[in-house]
Design an enzyme around this catalytic site. Structure first.
Site, short mmCIF file in Angstrom:
data_model
loop_
_atom_site.label_atom_id
_atom_site.label_comp_id
_atom_site.label_asym_id
_atom_site.label_seq_id
_atom_site.Cartn_x
_atom_site.Cartn_y
_atom_site.Cartn_z
N ARG A 1 0.83 -1.20 0.00
CA ARG A 1 0.00 0.00 0.00
C ARG A 1 0.86 1.24 0.00
NH1 ARG A 1 -1.08 3.70 3.34
NH2 ARG A 1 0.01 2.64 5.03
N VAL A 2 0.45 2.23 -0.79
CA VAL A 2 1.05 3.57 -0.70
C VAL A 2 -0.07 4.56 -0.45
CG1 VAL A 2 3.13 3.13 -2.08
CG2 VAL A 2 1.02 3.80 -3.23
N SER A 3 0.23 5.61 0.32
CA SER A 3 -0.81 6.56 0.75
C SER A 3 -1.19 7.56 -0.32
CB SER A 3 -0.33 7.33 1.97
OG SER A 3 -0.01 6.45 3.00
N ARG A 4 -0.23 7.93 -1.16
CA ARG A 4 -0.49 9.00 -2.14
C ARG A 4 -0.41 8.46 -3.56
NH1 ARG A 4 3.79 11.54 0.66
NH2 ARG A 4 4.78 11.80 -1.37
#
Length: 195
Positions: free
Chosen positions: A9-12
């Site tokens: 997962r990446v936030s941005r």
């Protein structure tokens, strides 16, 4: 047959999850679910939900770091507990103590879960004690009601005119449950006030 399933997962949206995905595949993940631009504080991430649906008892969920799953300690413990109850192991590539496929990892998780529960119980106990102390001093705990005496009087008038709780709530800018609670208390106090 058990599978090793990866989750990245990446936030941005401007971040690239490719490095996480490559690490997970190199460590043995046959399938990797990737959420792109999703916060770890949100439980209903699309690929996370798909990953949960895909996992079967005996599978191992592999992540680069535990913070890929959860944005808070409480959420992480809830997630690991849920996976454990479903018979799914969890392994972190960068946190060697988080590996429930090993006896030491399972023992450590058990200890962490016990302390997490202790923390929850302590908070609950302190809250109950604080509310009891406030009551003993004549104060009522909790946040103040949005239903001021003026709003309650207006709600009672509108109710007599046949308006529903929902309509009254909309007119007064509050929830219908707040209206219902305030009017129930108002009705209880009426006979006492009349006598």
């Amino acid at each position: 047959m058990s599978n090793v399933v990866g989750y990245a997962r990446v936030s941005r949206h401007d971040q690239n999850p490719a490095a996480q995905e490559a690490e997970l595949r190199a460590a043995g993940a046959g399938r990797v679910f990737v959420d792109h631009g999703e916060s770890s504080r949100v439980k209903d991430r699309p690929q996370w939900l798909a990953c949960l649906d895909y996992l079967r008892p005996g599978d191992t969920l592999m992540v680069r770091r535990l913070d890929r799953l959860a944005g808070s300690e409480k959420m992480a413990i809830e997630t690991i507990t849920d996976l454990h109850e479903r018979g799914v192991n969890i392994k972190s590539l960068t946190e060697p103590d988080i590996d429930t496929t090993t006896p030491m990892g399972r023992a450590l998780f058990g200890i962490v879960a016990v302390f997490a529960q202790l923390r929850v119980d302590t908070i609950r106990e302190n809250t109950v004690r604080g509310l009891a102390h406030a009551r003993a001093e004549g104060r009522v705990g909790g946040r103040p009601s949005v239903m001021t005496p003026e709003r309650t009087a207006a709600a009672a008038d509108l109710r007599e005119q046949g308006y529903s709780y929902e309509e009254i709530g909309r007119l007064l800018g509050v929830g219908k449950s707040s209206v219902a609670r305030a009017l129930a208390k108002h009705d209880e106090s009426q006979p006492a006030a009349a006598s």
